[in-house]
Each structure stands twice: as structure tokens, then as C-alpha cells.
Motif scaffolding. Structure first.
Motif, PDB file in Angstrom:
ATOM      1  N   LEU A 194       1.657  -9.806  -3.127  1.00 14.64           N
ATOM      2  CA  LEU A 194       1.898  -8.363  -3.128  1.00 14.64           C
ATOM      3  C   LEU A 194       1.414  -7.674  -1.855  1.00 14.64           C
ATOM      4  CD1 LEU A 194       1.051  -7.494  -6.840  1.00 14.64           C
ATOM      5  CD2 LEU A 194       3.299  -7.723  -5.771  1.00 14.64           C
ATOM      6  N   THR A 195       0.717  -8.401  -0.988  1.00 17.94           N
ATOM      7  CA  THR A 195       0.315  -7.837   0.298  1.00 17.94           C
ATOM      8  C   THR A 195       1.542  -7.855   1.212  1.00 17.94           C
ATOM      9  OG1 THR A 195      -1.980  -8.557   0.054  1.00 17.94           O
ATOM     10  CG2 THR A 195      -1.215  -8.103   2.288  1.00 17.94           C
ATOM     11  N   PRO A 196       1.881  -6.728   1.812  1.00 23.62           N
ATOM     12  CA  PRO A 196       3.109  -6.670   2.619  1.00 23.62           C
ATOM     13  C   PRO A 196       3.000  -7.485   3.908  1.00 23.62           C
ATOM     14  CG  PRO A 196       1.839  -4.669   2.897  1.00 23.62           C
ATOM     15  CD  PRO A 196       1.149  -5.476   1.826  1.00 23.62           C
ATOM     16  N   ALA A 197       4.146  -7.750   4.493  1.00 24.18           N
ATOM     17  CA  ALA A 197       4.177  -8.396   5.806  1.00 24.18           C
ATOM     18  C   ALA A 197       3.588  -7.411   6.810  1.00 24.18           C
ATOM     19  CB  ALA A 197       5.605  -8.749   6.184  1.00 24.18           C
ATOM     20  N   LEU A 198       2.674  -7.892   7.627  1.00 24.27           N
ATOM     21  CA  LEU A 198       1.973  -7.030   8.583  1.00 24.27           C
ATOM     22  C   LEU A 198       2.161  -7.565   9.988  1.00 24.27           C
ATOM     23  CD1 LEU A 198      -1.411  -6.765   6.643  1.00 24.27           C
ATOM     24  CD2 LEU A 198       0.385  -5.040   6.736  1.00 24.27           C
TER      25      LEU A 198
END
Length: 83
Positions: free
Chosen positions: A48-52
Motif C-alpha cells: 500500500l506504500t506508493p511508488a516513490l
């Protein structure tokens, strides 16, 4: 010059996320990103951590301990009202 700078974080405990707010120093733009953070420990590998951007991800990894300890927490700031 550093690419990104963290200004503050705030925790949404009910949702197990932390919002990281800062500035993209190259583009002169503010950013705010929601990162998974169960048990007060950010997890940049969670689905759930977005692409950064790589530079931002590296900054979050390098500041992980301070973020987890609450160094950037907005709730820890001393506020004053100027009249």
C-alpha cells in the motif's frame, strides 16, 4: 544540494499510515505522501506504500529511525500564537 527535505509527519493511527510532508527541492514543490506505518514503524516495502522517486525513498530509509521515534511528528511541535 539535497533533492528532498522532510518538513513534518503526522500519524493516522486508526489506519496504520503516516503522512510525510516536505519539499522537492529541485522542482520547488511541496509533497505529501501516505506511507504504511503499523506499530509506529514505516514500511516502504508494503504493497500500500506508493511508488516513490528514488531520492525520496532513499531519504525516507535514511531518516526511518527518526521518523519512527517521532522526531518529525507535527504533534511534538511547540506552537505559539503571535498577537
Amino acid at each position: 544540494m539535497e533533492s528532498f527535505r522532510i518538513f513534518y509527519t503526522y500519524r493516522t493511527r486508526e489506519l496504520n499510515f503516516i503522512t510525510v510532508t516536505g519539499m522537492d527541492m529541485c522542482e520547488k514543490r511541496l509533497f505529501s505522501v501516505l506511507v504504511y506505518s503499523a506499530n509506529d514503524s514505516i514500511d516502504l516495502t508494503h504493497p500500500l506504500t506508493p511508488a516513490l522517486p528514488e531520492d525520496l525513498r532513499n531519504l525516507l530509509y535514511s531518516e526511518k529511525e527518526q521518523i519512527d521515534r517521532g522526531y518529525y511528528d507535527l504533534a511534538s511541535w511547540n506552537t505559539s500564537v503571535l498577537h
